[in-house]
Structure formats: structure tokens, C-alpha cells
Design an enzyme around this catalytic site. Structure first.
Site, PDB file in Angstrom:
ATOM      1  N   HIS A  32      34.596  73.077  52.443  1.00  0.00           N
ATOM      2  CA  HIS A  32      34.064  73.036  53.819  1.00  0.00           C
ATOM      3  C   HIS A  32      32.765  73.839  53.958  1.00  0.00           C
ATOM      4  O   HIS A  32      32.516  74.477  54.979  1.00  0.00           O
ATOM      5  CB  HIS A  32      35.096  73.547  54.838  1.00  0.00           C
ATOM      6  N   ASN A  50      41.894  68.918  60.202  1.00  0.00           N
ATOM      7  CA  ASN A  50      41.009  67.930  59.602  1.00  0.00           C
ATOM      8  C   ASN A  50      40.939  66.706  60.516  1.00  0.00           C
ATOM      9  O   ASN A  50      41.656  66.640  61.509  1.00  0.00           O
ATOM     10  CB  ASN A  50      41.563  67.484  58.238  1.00  0.00           C
ATOM     11  N   TYR A  78      43.329  81.537  53.563  1.00  0.00           N
ATOM     12  CA  TYR A  78      42.166  81.566  54.463  1.00  0.00           C
ATOM     13  C   TYR A  78      41.692  82.997  54.745  1.00  0.00           C
ATOM     14  O   TYR A  78      40.516  83.299  54.532  1.00  0.00           O
ATOM     15  CB  TYR A  78      42.453  80.779  55.745  1.00  0.00           C
TER      16      TYR A  78
END
Ligand code: NDP
Length: 479
Positions: free
Chosen positions: A49, A122, A332
Site C-alpha cells: 500500500h 480493501n 500494522y
């Protein structure tokens, strides 16, 4: 004009030299600072990303779901919460083109009064894999070949043909929606199963769907290829221009819910990220409207440094046993600590809009008051901070033996029914033809000694979805 330490700058373009034609003097600190800071402008790009666009806006509640969740952002119809959204492609580097055939990231940060809730989704409701241990391997196949430094259809199809759980997402990716027309004309999905918890400490499982109110628009492969040359920042430009022109994009946020009892009776694993929950059984319920209405003032400060994490939930919203979600809870924040430092949540765009109190101290780039003179340990006699003993979540019954369950158990081996439904019931014949052509175009790029092994293995997987799919791809490949 000043240096970073505040001294005024007399000459910003002329370096101090020994004589008009002479070499430079070491003491020209303004020159050192300017060059040294420039050398440090880039931070690590996101490993996935990396190419993204973002904007700010609001989320407005349109339907009461307080019986399902006590999260205060849902507390009354009409309530507004400020948001930041970052869209992205997945596999390309930070300078890559916006019109690649690739899933799109759709990450939302809700700045609620109880802290930040990040819904990091997404534009597809499913994903290629269902276990986070597979993620680095899978992503390597979407990046560059270690020897040639080229993107490699061979790596992609080698992996996909050996990993049948990818089929559902591969069909989405190769279908028309595989190349959205910018970011405004696509849906978003939280994809994972999460949970909602109400005032009575009751839990339901939930999936989030964010449906574009602009409708769905996609680009043909040919147009996308053209745009990669003409305007590689096509989606960034589209978003900036729409918002600057007062044409604010909107999405309707819906939920699907499932009780714990229903989940325990599902044959399909409701926590499997490669599968959807059928709408007929779990209908969509509207929650609110997301609108983007303000472009960032500064891309690096507000978008490049924006850090979203599915671990960031607020009271009333919780996790689920979804294995991919469990992996992302770790990875993350870990990625943000690597890219932005351990104090990444103090960067203004990431800072919660509620007070933050804890005993974390110090660390690189600590830029707030660092807790001042308050104690940095707990418990302590000062009693300035306390735990909140209201139950954060109801207890969850867990069962089974700890082990490495191959492909997550017998009922999760069905990698074909939902792709079959997508192929037969969702796509019309023209869309099926385009899908077959796109798959064949991509598979023609498979090279090397394992070419026919990979092609035949993938065709055999397509045949398990539907023999017609396999036959049509085979025919298109001229085999
Ligand atoms: P439904 O007929 O109730 O829903 C079909 C879904 O497919 C809708 O959400 C629709 O969303 C979406 N859709 C329509 N056209 C396309 C397309 N060309 N590409 C991708 N998605 C499209 O069926 P079910 O819920 O029973 O699911 C059947 C199949 O539909 C699934 O196996 C899955 O492949 C696919 N699907 C299901 C979703 C779900 O959450 N249940 C979500 C998306 C796809 P839209 O409003 O965007 O047109």
C-alpha cells in the site's frame, strides 16, 4: 527565512566561499543544514500500500444501531465524527501508476471521542489468503523478482496455483472491478469479521460494507494501460480535483451481523477472510454516510505519515477470531513503529482527539510533554490515573486443541463454491468473456521451466470452479 533552530538566513542560495571563485568554508551551517535535511527527507515506504491518496471528511449516522453497539460514535442519528480516509494500490512502489490491476486499500480513521477507530479495509470483501503466516510469501509474488527486479506473472501464478484459497480474490482481481476508475467509484469492505458489543455486554459478529454513492465505474485494461503513461497519478488527481471542485464523494456504510449462536452453527467458517457472508442470510443494514470534503494541506504530514491499524478499536467494537485479523493486529502497529517510530500516535494526523493517559514514556521523537512530572509507574500513591473496570468485552468461549490446523479445518477446504457463484451468478456473459481474456493475458506472461506445470495446475483449479471457466481460459491461451 530561518534555520530550524531559528536563526535568520541571510543567503539561501549563495554558499560562503573563500574568495569569489574559491572553495566553500566548512562553517556555512545553513548549507550543511539544508543538504543534511534534504538527505533525510524520505522515510521507508510502506512495504504494501505504498502508493496512496487521502482526504478528510465526516461520518454521519443515519440509522440507529445502539442495540448492537455501545460505541459512542453510533450513539444517535445525525451524529457526526471526523474521519480521514487513505486509498491505495497494494503491490506498487510509492511512484507506481494508479491504474494497475491490483486491489485497492480503503482505510478509514474515525476520530471518535473515545479514541481512534481504524477500519482498515480493501475494495474487495475477500482476500487471497486466510492465514497471516502466508502474507510475506504471497506479497513477494506481487513484488519484484529477486534476480531480474521485474514484476513476474510466473511468481504470481506459481503461488496462486499452489494456494487454491486465493481463487475467489483472483477472480475479483481479474474481473472488471480489478481496475477501479479512481477511488470515488469503488466500494470498500472491512473484509474481516469484527464484533460489536452493546450496553448489555452482548456480542454480535459484524462485517462492514462501504458502498459508493457515485456508483461503480471501472477502467478497461486498455484504458488503464494508456493512463499508466498519460497520467500515472490519475486517481490522486481525480480525488483532489473532485474535492477542490466541491464534488464531495460519499459512501454508505452498512453492516452485516451474525449472532454467536448463528456462527457456531455455520458450516462455513465465518472468520475465513476468503469468503463472504451471503446477503440473503445476512442482509445489509445501513449505519451512516461517509463524505470526503477536505483535501490535506500537506501530503507528507497528513497522508504519508497517516498510520492505520485494525488494532485501533474503541469501546463497543472488538476483534474476532479471524486469523488474518489476528495477524494484522500485530503487524500494522509493528510496521508503523518501524516506519514512523514508537511514538507514531503523537504525529498530529494520528493523534486521538481525546486525552491520552498512560505510563508510556520516552522513546525516539517523543514530542508531547512526555507525561510531565506525573509518575511513570503504576500503581502509585498519587492515584491520578485509574483503570476502567467496566467490562471492556464479554468473555469469549474458546475451544479446541492448540495445533497448526492445515487450511483451517475440513469445512474451510471449500475454495470453490463462492468463486463459482461469482463466476456463474454475479458476472454476465460479457463480463465472463472479459475475465477470461484478462486471465489469459496475465497467464501468457508465465515463463521458464515450470511454465506448463503452473498453467496446467491453475487450469485444474479453475476446472474445480467450473469446467467452462477452465476450458475458456485454455482456449484463449491457444492450448
Ligand atoms: P448477492 O447477489 O446478494 O450479492 C452479490 C454482491 O456482488 C453484491 O454485493 C454486489 O455488490 C456484488 N457485485 C455485483 N456485481 C459485481 C461484480 N461485477 N464484481 C464484484 N462484485 C459484484 O449474493 P451473495 O451475497 O449471496 O454473494 C454471491 C457472490 O457475490 C459471492 O460469492 C461473492 O463472490 C460475490 N459478492 C458477495 C458479497 C457479499 O458480501 N455477500 C460482496 C461482493 C461480492 P454491488 O452493490 O457492489 O454491486
Amino acid at each position: 527565512m530561518t534555520t530550524a533552530s531559528g536563526r535568520t538566513i541571510a543567503y539561501n542560495e549563495d554558499s560562503k566561499s573563500a574568495g569569489q571563485r574559491g572553495p566553500l568554508l566548512l562553517e556555512d551551517y545553513v548549507l550543511h543544514e539544508k543538504l543534511a535535511h534534504f538527505n533525510r527527507e524520505r522515510i521507508a515506504e510502506r512495504v504494501v500500500h505504498a502508493k496512496g491518496s487521502g482526504a478528510f471528511g465526516t461520518f454521519t449516522i443515519t440509522n440507529d444501531i445502539t442495540h448492537l453497539s455501545r460505541a459512542r460514535l453510533f450513539s444517535n442519528v445525525g451524529k457526526q465524527t471526523p474521519v480521514l480516509v487513505r486509498f491505495s494500490t497494494v503491490g506498487g512502489e510509492k511512484g507506481s501508476a494508479d491504474t494497475e490491476r491490483d486491489p485497492r486499500g480503503f482505510a478509514i480513521k474515525f476520530y471518535t471521542e473515545d479514541g481512534n477507530w481504524d477500519l482498515v479495509g480493501n475494495n474487495t470483501p475477500v482476500f487471497f489468503i486466510k492465514d497471516p503466516k502466508k502474507f510475506p510469501d504471497f506479497i513477494h509474488t506481487q513484488k519484484r523478482d529477486p534476480q531480474t527486479n521485474l514484476k513476474s506473472p510466473t511468481m504470481m501464478w506459481d503461488y496462486w496455483s499452489l494456494n487454491p484459497e486465493s481463487l475467489h480474490q483472483v477472480l475479483f482481481l481479474m474481473s472488471d472491478r480489478g481496475i477501479p476508475d479512481g477511488y470515488r467509484f469503488m466500494n470498500g469492505y472491512g473484509s474481516h469479521t469484527f464484533s460489536l458489543i452493546n450496553q448489555n455486554d452482548e456480542r454480535v459478529w459484524v462485517k462492514f460494507h462501504i458502498k459508493s454513492m457515485q456508483g461503480i465505474r471501472t477502467l478497461s485494461s486498455e484504458r488503464a494501460t494508456e493512463l499508466r503513461g498519460l497520467d500515472p497519478d490519475y486517481a490522486q488527481r481525480d480525488l483532489i480535483e473532485a474535492i477542490d471542485g466541491g464534488n464531495y464523494p460519499q459512501w454508505r456504510l452498512h453492516i452485516q451481523t451474525m449472532t454467536e449462536d448463528q456462527a457456531s452453527r455455520m458450516e462455513m467458517n465465518p472468520f475465513d477472510l476468503t469468503k463472504v457472508w451471503p446477503h440473503a442470510q445476512f442482509p445489509l443494514v445501513e449505519v451512516g454516510i461517509l463524505e470526503l470534503n477536505r483535501n490535506p494541506e500537506n501530503y507528507f504530514a497528513e497522508i504519508e505519515q497517516a498510520a492505520f491499524a485494525p488494532a485501533h478499536v474503541v469501546d463497543g467494537i472488538g476483534y474476532s477470531p479471524d486469523k488474518m485479523l489476528q495477524g494484522r493486529l500485530l503487524s500494522y502497529p509493528d510496521a508503523h513503529r518501524y516506519r514512523l517510530g514508537t511514538n507514531y500516535e503523537q504525529i498530529p494526523v494520528n493523534r486521538p482527539q481525546c486525552p491520552v493517559h498512560n505510563h508510556q514514556r520516552d522513546g525516539l521523537a517523543r514530542v508531547d510533554g512526555n507525561g510531565g512530572s506525573a509518575p511513570n509507574y503504576w500503581p502509585n500513591s498519587h492515584k491520578t490515573l485509574a483503570e476502567d473496570h467496566r467490562m471492556p468485552e464479554p468473555p469469549m468461549a474458546l475451544g479446541g486443541l492448540a495445533a497448526w490446523y492445515d487450511r483451517n479445518g475440513e469445512h474451510d477446504q471449500d475454495h470453490y463454491s463462492q468463486p463459482r457463484q461469482f463466476w456463474l451468478a454475479i458476472l454476465d456473459d460479457e463480463a465472463r468473456t472479459r475475465l477470461v481474456e484478462t486471465i489469459a493475458t496475465s497467464m501468457r506472461g508465465i515463463e521458464g521451466p515450470y511454465r506448463s506445470t503452473i498453467v496446467e495446475r491453475q487450469l485444474a483449479e479453475f476446472a474445480k470452479v467450473d469446467s467452462m471457466l477452465s476450458d475458456r481460459v485454455r482456449h484463449e491461451l491457444g492450448l
